[in-house]
Write an enzyme that holds these catalytic residues in place. Structure first.
Site, PDB file in Angstrom:
ATOM      1  N   PRO A 109      20.529-103.500 -78.097  1.00 21.59           N
ATOM      2  CA  PRO A 109      20.238-104.557 -77.101  1.00 21.59           C
ATOM      3  C   PRO A 109      21.470-104.850 -76.255  1.00 21.59           C
ATOM      4  O   PRO A 109      22.572-104.948 -76.778  1.00 21.59           O
ATOM      5  CB  PRO A 109      19.867-105.767 -77.954  1.00 21.59           C
ATOM      6  CG  PRO A 109      19.758-105.301 -79.351  1.00 21.59           C
ATOM      7  CD  PRO A 109      20.442-103.982 -79.464  1.00 21.59           C
ATOM      8  N   GLU A 110      21.278-104.953 -74.948  1.00 18.02           N
ATOM      9  CA  GLU A 110      22.349-105.327 -74.028  1.00 18.02           C
ATOM     10  C   GLU A 110      22.050-106.736 -73.510  1.00 18.02           C
ATOM     11  O   GLU A 110      21.114-107.381 -73.973  1.00 18.02           O
ATOM     12  CB  GLU A 110      22.440-104.298 -72.885  1.00 18.02           C
ATOM     13  CG  GLU A 110      22.671-102.869 -73.400  1.00 18.02           C
ATOM     14  CD  GLU A 110      22.761-101.831 -72.279  1.00 18.02           C
ATOM     15  OE1 GLU A 110      23.185-102.156 -71.172  1.00 18.02           O
ATOM     16  OE2 GLU A 110      22.401-100.664 -72.541  1.00 18.02           O
ATOM     17  N   ARG A 153      19.888-100.927 -90.008  1.00 18.24           N
ATOM     18  CA  ARG A 153      21.186-100.257 -90.122  1.00 18.24           C
ATOM     19  C   ARG A 153      22.315-101.188 -90.538  1.00 18.24           C
ATOM     20  O   ARG A 153      23.436-100.738 -90.737  1.00 18.24           O
ATOM     21  CB  ARG A 153      21.500 -99.539 -88.806  1.00 18.24           C
ATOM     22  CG  ARG A 153      20.431 -98.479 -88.505  1.00 18.24           C
ATOM     23  CD  ARG A 153      20.733 -97.693 -87.269  1.00 18.24           C
ATOM     24  NE  ARG A 153      21.942 -96.886 -87.418  1.00 18.24           N
ATOM     25  CZ  ARG A 153      22.430 -96.116 -86.458  1.00 18.24           C
ATOM     26  NH1 ARG A 153      21.819 -96.063 -85.282  1.00 18.24           N
ATOM     27  NH2 ARG A 153      23.511 -95.407 -86.651  1.00 18.24           N
ATOM     28  N   ARG A 185      43.675 -98.575 -63.250  1.00 15.45           N
ATOM     29  CA  ARG A 185      42.857 -98.046 -64.347  1.00 15.45           C
ATOM     30  C   ARG A 185      42.329 -96.669 -63.978  1.00 15.45           C
ATOM     31  O   ARG A 185      41.545 -96.534 -63.042  1.00 15.45           O
ATOM     32  CB  ARG A 185      41.689 -99.006 -64.657  1.00 15.45           C
ATOM     33  CG  ARG A 185      42.111-100.371 -65.162  1.00 15.45           C
ATOM     34  CD  ARG A 185      42.860-100.321 -66.489  1.00 15.45           C
ATOM     35  NE  ARG A 185      42.126 -99.553 -67.501  1.00 15.45           N
ATOM     36  CZ  ARG A 185      41.149-100.051 -68.242  1.00 15.45           C
ATOM     37  NH1 ARG A 185      40.801-101.299 -68.125  1.00 15.45           N
ATOM     38  NH2 ARG A 185      40.530 -99.294 -69.113  1.00 15.45           N
TER      39      ARG A 185
END
Ligand SMILES: [Zn+2]
Length: 281
Positions: A2-3, A116, A160
């Site tokens: 899930p995000e 899990r 970056r």
């Protein structure tokens, strides 16, 4: 996994019925689900507390209690929360924590199912000035709860050399975006997910910021994405529908809906990434 949109969907559903209810009993059968503090302490701090608000930070659910303590829930890979209005209904396999919520005698249950066992629950030791639990203080900004602008992304990208998608998924910089929405944001922004963050132009950064807000809000409206494994279900067992609107994620080999070119799949940082080689530069 899930995000942000899936967790926000569950948050809204929790807020509908959980606020004002009292935790009458806490049953923990899966020791790994409560691993940050002694079980007796977790149960004692949660029992007899009334829920006053349900918030979200990135992929974490924050349940505010009436004594100012906060129950933090992280679903991680496979965790699901289930609303069960009838405590008599048999407990399904892999249920590790059950909160019985009153007031008595009308008990309803919140069940935490996690095959899990990567997910977890804990009582926070306190919140910072932003209202974020101290245990999550190392995390970056939440693009829905906080302002997220082009100058913010410029600052995060400066120097970056990592791929922009890697930056978007870096929870220490921005919280809540995972593999699905990282791909979808880059697609809508017309930026290749492999582009080095520092090499982006200002218009590209503007488009990424706008796409981040648009994609996340659209996905929240569609109650998240449920993929073929159907691992993500909402609090009431429903499926999200945003998978029907994916532009590139899981569409390798299919035609881009914008230009007809074949959507490509590549690997960034060990994870799959999907993009249109024509639309995204
Ligand atoms: Zn295209």
């Amino acid at each position: 996994m899930p995000e942000l949109p899936e967790v926000e969907t569950v948050r809204r559903q929790l807020a509908q019925w959980m606020v004002g209810r009292r935790v009458e009993r806490v049953t923990v059968t899966g020791r790994r689900s409560v691993r940050r503090q002694p079980l007796e302490e977790f149960i004692a701090r949660l029992t007899n507390r009334t829920v006053v608000d349900v918030r979200r930070w990135g992929k974490f659910l924050l349940i505010d209690l009436d004594d100012s303590e906060v129950l933090v829930i992280h679903l991680r890979m496979s965790g699901q929360l289930r609303y069960e209005p009838d405590p008599g209904v048999e407990v399904e396999r892999h249920t590790h924590v059950i909160l019985a919520l009153g007031p008595e005698p009308e008990i309803v249950e919140l069940r935490f199912v996690d095959p899990r066992t990567f997910g977890e629950m804990f009582i926070s030791e306190g919140c910072d000035a932003r209202g974020v639990p101290v245990e999550l203080a190392h995390l970056g900004r939440d693009p829905i709860n906080e302002q997220f602008t082009e100058p913010d992304l410029e600052q995060l990208s400066r120097g970056r050399r990592v791929a922009i998608k890697t930056l978007l998924l870096d929870q220490s910089k921005i919280v809540g975006i995972g593999n699905i929405y990282g791909d979808e944001i880059c697609a809508l922004a017309r930026v290749r997910p492999t582009r080095r963050a520092e090499s982006l132009t200002k218009p590209q950064r503007r488009r990424i910021v706008a796409a981040t807000l648009e994609i996340l809000n659209e996905a929240i409206e569609e109650r998240g994405s449920s993929l073929k494994d159907q691992r993500y279900r909402d609090l009431f067992g429903g499926l999200g529908t945003y998978q029907n609107h994916h532009r590139v994620y899981g569409r390798a080999g299919l035609a881009c809906e914008q230009c007809g070119a074949q959507v490509k799949r590549t690997v960034i940082g060990g994870r799959s990434a999907h993009f249109c080689p024509t639309c995204q530069r």
